[in-house]
Each structure stands twice: as structure tokens, then as C-alpha cells.
Design a protein around this motif. Structure first.
Motif, mmCIF file in Angstrom:
data_model
loop_
_atom_site.group_PDB
_atom_site.id
_atom_site.type_symbol
_atom_site.label_atom_id
_atom_site.label_comp_id
_atom_site.label_asym_id
_atom_site.label_seq_id
_atom_site.Cartn_x
_atom_site.Cartn_y
_atom_site.Cartn_z
ATOM 1 N N MET A 1 7.555 23.124 33.354
ATOM 2 C CA MET A 1 7.530 24.247 32.396
ATOM 3 C C MET A 1 7.417 23.722 30.970
ATOM 4 O O MET A 1 6.657 24.238 30.160
ATOM 5 C CB MET A 1 8.806 25.092 32.539
ATOM 6 C CG MET A 1 8.822 25.957 33.769
ATOM 7 S SD MET A 1 10.471 26.558 34.119
ATOM 8 C CE MET A 1 10.457 28.092 33.304
ATOM 9 N N PHE A 2 8.188 22.660 30.681
ATOM 10 C CA PHE A 2 8.144 22.082 29.335
ATOM 11 C C PHE A 2 6.756 21.501 29.059
ATOM 12 O O PHE A 2 6.190 21.680 27.983
ATOM 13 C CB PHE A 2 9.214 20.995 29.184
ATOM 14 C CG PHE A 2 9.130 20.270 27.866
ATOM 15 C CD1 PHE A 2 9.597 20.861 26.710
ATOM 16 C CD2 PHE A 2 8.544 19.013 27.778
ATOM 17 C CE1 PHE A 2 9.502 20.211 25.471
ATOM 18 C CE2 PHE A 2 8.441 18.354 26.558
ATOM 19 C CZ PHE A 2 8.928 18.960 25.405
ATOM 20 N N LEU A 3 6.208 20.788 30.056
ATOM 21 C CA LEU A 3 4.898 20.143 29.861
ATOM 22 C C LEU A 3 3.795 21.178 29.654
ATOM 23 O O LEU A 3 2.895 20.985 28.842
ATOM 24 C CB LEU A 3 4.565 19.252 31.062
ATOM 25 C CG LEU A 3 5.450 18.008 31.232
ATOM 26 C CD1 LEU A 3 5.162 17.317 32.555
ATOM 27 C CD2 LEU A 3 5.256 17.028 30.076
ATOM 28 N N GLN A 4 3.889 22.309 30.390
ATOM 29 C CA GLN A 4 2.836 23.325 30.284
ATOM 30 C C GLN A 4 3.022 24.207 29.044
ATOM 31 O O GLN A 4 2.082 24.460 28.306
ATOM 32 C CB GLN A 4 2.805 24.204 31.539
ATOM 33 C CG GLN A 4 2.204 23.479 32.745
ATOM 34 C CD GLN A 4 2.262 24.324 34.014
ATOM 35 O OE1 GLN A 4 1.856 25.473 34.035
ATOM 36 N NE2 GLN A 4 2.776 23.760 35.084
ATOM 37 N N ASN A 5 4.260 24.682 28.816
ATOM 38 C CA ASN A 5 4.461 25.660 27.735
ATOM 39 C C ASN A 5 4.935 25.040 26.427
ATOM 40 O O ASN A 5 4.663 25.567 25.355
ATOM 41 C CB ASN A 5 5.459 26.735 28.184
ATOM 42 C CG ASN A 5 4.985 27.411 29.464
ATOM 43 O OD1 ASN A 5 3.794 27.564 29.674
ATOM 44 N ND2 ASN A 5 5.910 27.769 30.338
ATOM 45 N N GLY A 6 5.665 23.908 26.509
ATOM 46 C CA GLY A 6 6.132 23.260 25.282
ATOM 47 C C GLY A 6 5.117 22.255 24.767
ATOM 48 O O GLY A 6 4.890 22.126 23.567
ATOM 49 N N ARG A 7 4.493 21.555 25.698
ATOM 50 C CA ARG A 7 3.568 20.468 25.342
ATOM 51 C C ARG A 7 2.099 20.913 25.430
ATOM 52 O O ARG A 7 1.199 20.205 25.002
ATOM 53 C CB ARG A 7 3.840 19.295 26.302
ATOM 54 C CG ARG A 7 3.325 17.945 25.924
ATOM 55 C CD ARG A 7 4.075 17.305 24.767
ATOM 56 N NE ARG A 7 3.529 16.009 24.393
ATOM 57 C CZ ARG A 7 2.319 15.806 23.900
ATOM 58 N NH1 ARG A 7 1.513 16.810 23.727
ATOM 59 N NH2 ARG A 7 1.904 14.589 23.568
ATOM 60 N N GLY A 8 1.875 22.090 26.064
ATOM 61 C CA GLY A 8 0.519 22.655 26.117
ATOM 62 C C GLY A 8 -0.429 22.011 27.107
ATOM 63 O O GLY A 8 -1.647 22.053 26.950
ATOM 64 N N LEU A 9 0.105 21.396 28.185
ATOM 65 C CA LEU A 9 -0.771 20.794 29.205
ATOM 66 C C LEU A 9 -1.161 21.844 30.248
ATOM 67 O O LEU A 9 -0.468 22.854 30.420
ATOM 68 C CB LEU A 9 -0.048 19.641 29.921
ATOM 69 C CG LEU A 9 0.353 18.423 29.079
ATOM 70 C CD1 LEU A 9 1.173 17.457 29.922
ATOM 71 C CD2 LEU A 9 -0.874 17.703 28.540
ATOM 72 N N SER A 10 -2.267 21.592 30.971
ATOM 73 C CA SER A 10 -2.660 22.497 32.070
ATOM 74 C C SER A 10 -1.782 22.207 33.284
ATOM 75 O O SER A 10 -1.092 21.186 33.326
ATOM 76 C CB SER A 10 -4.125 22.242 32.443
ATOM 77 O OG SER A 10 -4.235 20.954 33.022
ATOM 78 N N ALA A 11 -1.844 23.105 34.295
ATOM 79 C CA ALA A 11 -1.059 22.908 35.530
ATOM 80 C C ALA A 11 -1.434 21.572 36.174
ATOM 81 O O ALA A 11 -0.568 20.809 36.618
ATOM 82 C CB ALA A 11 -1.319 24.057 36.499
ATOM 83 N N PHE A 12 -2.735 21.293 36.211
ATOM 84 C CA PHE A 12 -3.208 20.049 36.819
ATOM 85 C C PHE A 12 -2.717 18.846 36.005
ATOM 86 O O PHE A 12 -2.263 17.848 36.553
ATOM 87 C CB PHE A 12 -4.738 20.068 36.909
ATOM 88 C CG PHE A 12 -5.322 18.816 37.516
ATOM 89 C CD1 PHE A 12 -4.885 18.358 38.751
ATOM 90 C CD2 PHE A 12 -6.301 18.094 36.848
ATOM 91 C CE1 PHE A 12 -5.417 17.199 39.321
ATOM 92 C CE2 PHE A 12 -6.840 16.937 37.414
ATOM 93 C CZ PHE A 12 -6.391 16.487 38.642
ATOM 94 N N GLY A 13 -2.771 18.975 34.668
ATOM 95 C CA GLY A 13 -2.320 17.895 33.772
ATOM 96 C C GLY A 13 -0.848 17.593 33.969
ATOM 97 O O GLY A 13 -0.437 16.427 34.036
#
Length: 477
Positions: free
Chosen positions: A287-299
Motif C-alpha cells: 500500500m505504501f509503495l503504490q499510494n505513498g511512493r506512486g509505484l504500479s501494482a506490478f512495480g
């Protein structure tokens, strides 16, 4: 002593275990996609995971009885039949209800397979080789959930979510065929009576607790809601009656005599600590990587792959080190490593580099691999053979409960941290502020996970190697 084709037996169990664990986590990445496809809310979609955990929580307590009542082959075939039918229905599912039904069938398959896997290892391997064998189970239990999100991310990007299940199906069929050819009946079949009152109490007890914590984690009324408090309260009450009932029975469904063995208790505590750390951090990090850091699900899936893959690869190696040196020199340094990485995690921000977070995640997962399997194997080694089914049943059941608790506590800490931050924010809808709120909530969760680790570390100083007396084994010649 009977000679088994241990390689073939392990191969069939591990293939099926891998696929089962893979589809369990692969679907997590697909949740937001499924919400759009089926037009359902997050709380409804969450049931695909909660329902799976709930089924495991209800079925696991019965596995001690099932392992004594049915042959290894009967349980293996039942487990795979349920998994294959569930996976096929999921692959064909065109609405939420159909997919939900498929998940329950898959959970029944996994609920039978995991205890069967542990019990079979305890029977077919001598004590000095169990660590390495349990390490391979660790490889499956850790590596499959690690590859799940990454592979699912790819499949969703280029195909549809159905392919998660189409991919799993042929492997389950191969596992079934290998098992039918090589899997021997490794346990003595007894005819213990099934006590319906125990089944009822354990279903209400474990089911209520898992459901209550899962509901708290999903939001809604949170911890104060009537449903959550009533579920946990009724669940705990039923568990007290369940324990009292087991205590007076001649053939208990779950033999609580395992708690007479101190190293089993320490091992169980370590396993539950690991489970809470993993589930609380594994739900927050993506959740942090996708919404806080702005990465895609795959990323995000790709970033978590090195640590989880390394954990899986190191698991058999840690098992061999355990066979050689015992648990203490692995478990204590492992927990120190976990505590240090979680302390660093509690300071991450949206500006933290990807390389730094990948390194921390690798440290966390290596530490967990040093703790989990050695303490689990050491604990089970202390039990006499007639308590193996009960020891594995209790450990597996409580893992599901610890998983549900870890997830729920993590989500509620995250939510309250975010709400507190946004409440005082001048622009609570701005993307940067939402990312900052998520960061603060995530940091709080890592502090919680670090606290759990330090409690585990204090307990770890009591761990000592169990020496299994060889004459126990000679008596079966």
C-alpha cells in the motif's frame, strides 16, 4: 523401519502446496481490478481473503482428528480434489458469488494439505534430517506468496484475472498424479470418535475470533462496532468451553497436552510472532509503495520479490544449519536482524529510495527465515509421535488466528494514523498530504511490528535444542 520414497512424496506435496499458496496471495493484487469488474465495494472484495482465512480457521482444528481417522492418500486426494474443483470454478467465474464459492473450496484443499505436509515430514524423516525437510516447506510457504503478486500483476496487465487460476490448474493436476503414484500411507489409522460439541465450539471459537479481527481490519465501525466486539467475545467464550471440553475427553479432537512441552510452547510463540510481523508488514508495504511512493501494482510486486525469494531460497539452508547447530544461534540473531530492519522501516518517507526499501525488505525476510522453521521444527521435535497431528493442528490453527489479528491491527493502526494526520491538515484532499498521512500510518505499523519482535526476542532466550531420543524410533522397526 519402513523406507519411503521421500523425494517423490515431498515433490507431490510441495508442488500442490506451492500452487495453493500462490493463488492465495495472487488474488490480493487483483482485488482493485475485481472491484471494477464485479462492481463491488472494498469491504465486499475483502471477503475473498477473509473467507479463505475463515475457512482455514474453522477447518484446521479438525485436522488433528482427520489425520488420525483417514489415510494419508485419502486426505491427499480429498485435498487436491477440492483445490482442483475450486481452481476450475474460479477460472470460469463470471460473478462474485461464484468466485467466493471457489475460494472456499480452495481453502478446504489448503486446510487439509498443510497439516498433512507437516505431519508426513515428522513421520518419514528422522529427527536429524527434519530441519532441512521443513526448510523446503518454508521455501514453499514463503516463495509462493512472494511470486503471487508479481506474476498476478503481469497476468492482469496483459490478460485477465482469470488466468491466475488457469495458470495454477495444470500444476495441481501434475501434483495429484505424482502423489497418486508415489505417496504412501505414512500414518496408522485409528478410529477416534468425532465429538460434535467440540466441532461446534471450535467452529464458533476460532471462526468468531478470525471473523471479528478481520471485520475490524476492514473498516466500517472499526474496533468499536457491535459485530466486531460480539464476534471476538463469543469466539473467546467458545474457545474457553472448547479447552475445558478437550481437557475432560479421553480422545480429544485437539489434544492440549502439547502445552506440557516447554520447547513446543516457545516454538509456537516464535511462529506466531513471525506470522504477525509478516502479515502486518506485507499488507502495509504494498500500500505504501503504490499510494505513498506512486509505484504500479506490478512495480510494487517486483520490489518485494528479491526479499521474499531470498527468504524461500534460504529456508532449506537454515533448516540444515538448524540440524547441525540447533535453534539458538539462528533464532536470536534472526530476531535482532528483524528488529533492526523494522526500526529503519519506521523512518521511511515518500523520498526514501527504492534500493533502500528493497535492502530493508531483504533484511526483514532473511531474519524471518532464521527464526520461523528452526523454532517450528525444534518445537515439534519435542512432542511424542502420537501428538504430532495435534501439535501441527494447533500450530496451523493459531497461525491463521495470528494472521487475522496481525492484519487487523496493522490496518487499524494505519487508518487511525492517517485520519489523525488528515484531521489536522489544511488541505486533506491534496495528493501529497494523503501520501504523507499514509507514510505516518505506515511508520506506526512498523513500530508495532518492532514491538512484537522485541517481545519475541525476550522469549527467544529461553529456546534450547531438543534432543530426540533415538530409541523411540528403533521401537518401530
Amino acid at each position: 523401519m519402513k523406507v519411503y520414497n521421500t523425494r517423490a512424496i515431498m515433490a507431490s506435496l510441495l508442488i500442490c502446496g506451492f500452487v495453493g499458496m500462490f493463488s492465495e496471495t495472487a488474488l490480493n493484487i487483483a482485488i482493485s481490478n475485481l472491484m471494477k469488474v464485479f462492481q463491488i465495494s472494498a469491504a465486499t472484495a475483502q471477503w475473498l481473503t477473509t473467507g479463505f482465512l475463515l475457512t482455514l480457521g474453522i477447518l484446521m482444528p479438525m485436522t488433528g482428528w482427520l489425520l488420525q481417522r483417514f489415510t494419508t492418500r485419502q486426505l491427499f486426494i480429498a485435498s487436491l480434489a477440492s483445490s482442483i474443483v475450486g481452481t476450475l470454478i474460479a477460472a470460469l467465474a463470471f460473478n462474485f458469488e461464484m468466485l467466493m464459492f471457489a475460494r472456499v473450496l480452495q481453502a478446504v484443499g489448503m486446510g487439509l494439505l498443510i497439516p498433512l505436509m507437516f505431519n508426513t515430514i515428522l513421520v518419514v524423516y528422522p529427527p536429524e534430517q527434519r530441519g532441512a525437510a521443513m526448510g523446503f516447506v518454508g521455501l514453499v510457504i514463503m516463495f509462493a506468496p512472494a511470486t503471487g503478486p508479481t506474476v498476478a500483476g503481469l497476468l492482469i496487465e496483459y490478460f485477465t484475472w482469470h488466468y491466475i487460476f488457469w495458470l495454477s490448474l495444470p500444476f495441481l493436476i501434475i501434483g495429484l498424479l505424482v502423489g497418486l503414484k508415489y505417496l504412501d500411507n505414512v500414518t496408522e489409522v485409528a478410529k477416534p470418535q468425532l465429538d460434535l460439541l467440540s466441532v461446534f465450539l471450535s467452529t464458533i471459537g476460532f471462526g468468531g475470533v478470525v471473523f471479528g479481527f478481520s471485520s475490524a481490519g476492514e473498516g466500517g465501525g472499526g474496533w468499536g462496532s457491535t459485530v466486531v466486539l460480539a464476534s471476538i467475545g463469543i469466539g473467546l467464550l467458545a474457545l474457553i468451553f472448547f479447552a475445558l471440553r478437550q481437557h475432560v475427553m479421553r480422545d480429544p479432537m485437539m489434544n492440549l497436552r502439547v502445552f506440557k512441552y516447554p520447547m513446543y510452547i516457545v516454538g509456537l510463540f516464535m511462529v506466531l510472532t513471525c506470522m504477525m510481523i509478516i502479515l502486518s508488514s506485507m499488507i502495509i508495504l504494498p500500500m505504501f509503495l503504490q499510494n505513498g511512493r506512486g509505484l504500479s501494482a506490478f512495480g510494487a510486486g517486483l520490489m518485494l520479490l528479491p526479499g521474499s525469494a531470498l527468504n524461500g531460497i534460504l529456508s532449506p539452508r537454515m533448516g540444515r544449519l538448524f540440524d547441525k547447530y540447533g535453534p539458538r544461534w539462528l533464532v536470536i540473531p534472526g530476531l535482532i536482524l528483524v528488529a533492526v530492519t523494522l526500526w529503519f522501516f519506521s523512518g521511511i518517507t515518500p523520498a526514501s529510495s527504492v534500493a533502500f526499501m528493497v535492502t530493508l525488505h531483504i533484511g526483514l525476510m532473511v531474519g524471518i527465515s532464521m527464526v520461523w522453521m528452526p523454532s517450528q521444527t525444534n518445537g515439534l521435535n519435542q512432542l511424542p509421535p502420537e501428538l504430532y497431528p495435534h501439535g501441527t493442528a494447533i500450530m496451523n490453527t493459531l497461525q491463521q488466528v495470528a494472521g487475522a489479528i496481525g492484519t487487523a491491527v496493522a490496518i487499524s493502526i494505519l487508518t487511525s494514523g492517517m485520519e489523525g494526520y488528515l484531521h489536522n491538515s489544511k488541505a486533506p484532499t491534496q495528493q501529497t498530504e494523503v501520501a504523507n498521512a499514509l507514510t505516518l500510518g505506515s511508520q506506526n505499523v512498523f513500530v508495532f511490528a518492532m514491538t512484537v519482535t522485541l517481545i519475541g526476542l525476550a522469549m527467544a532466550f529461553f529456546i534450547r535444542r531438543v534432543i530426540v531420543k533415538r530409541e523411540v524410533l528403533h521401537s518401530s522397526h
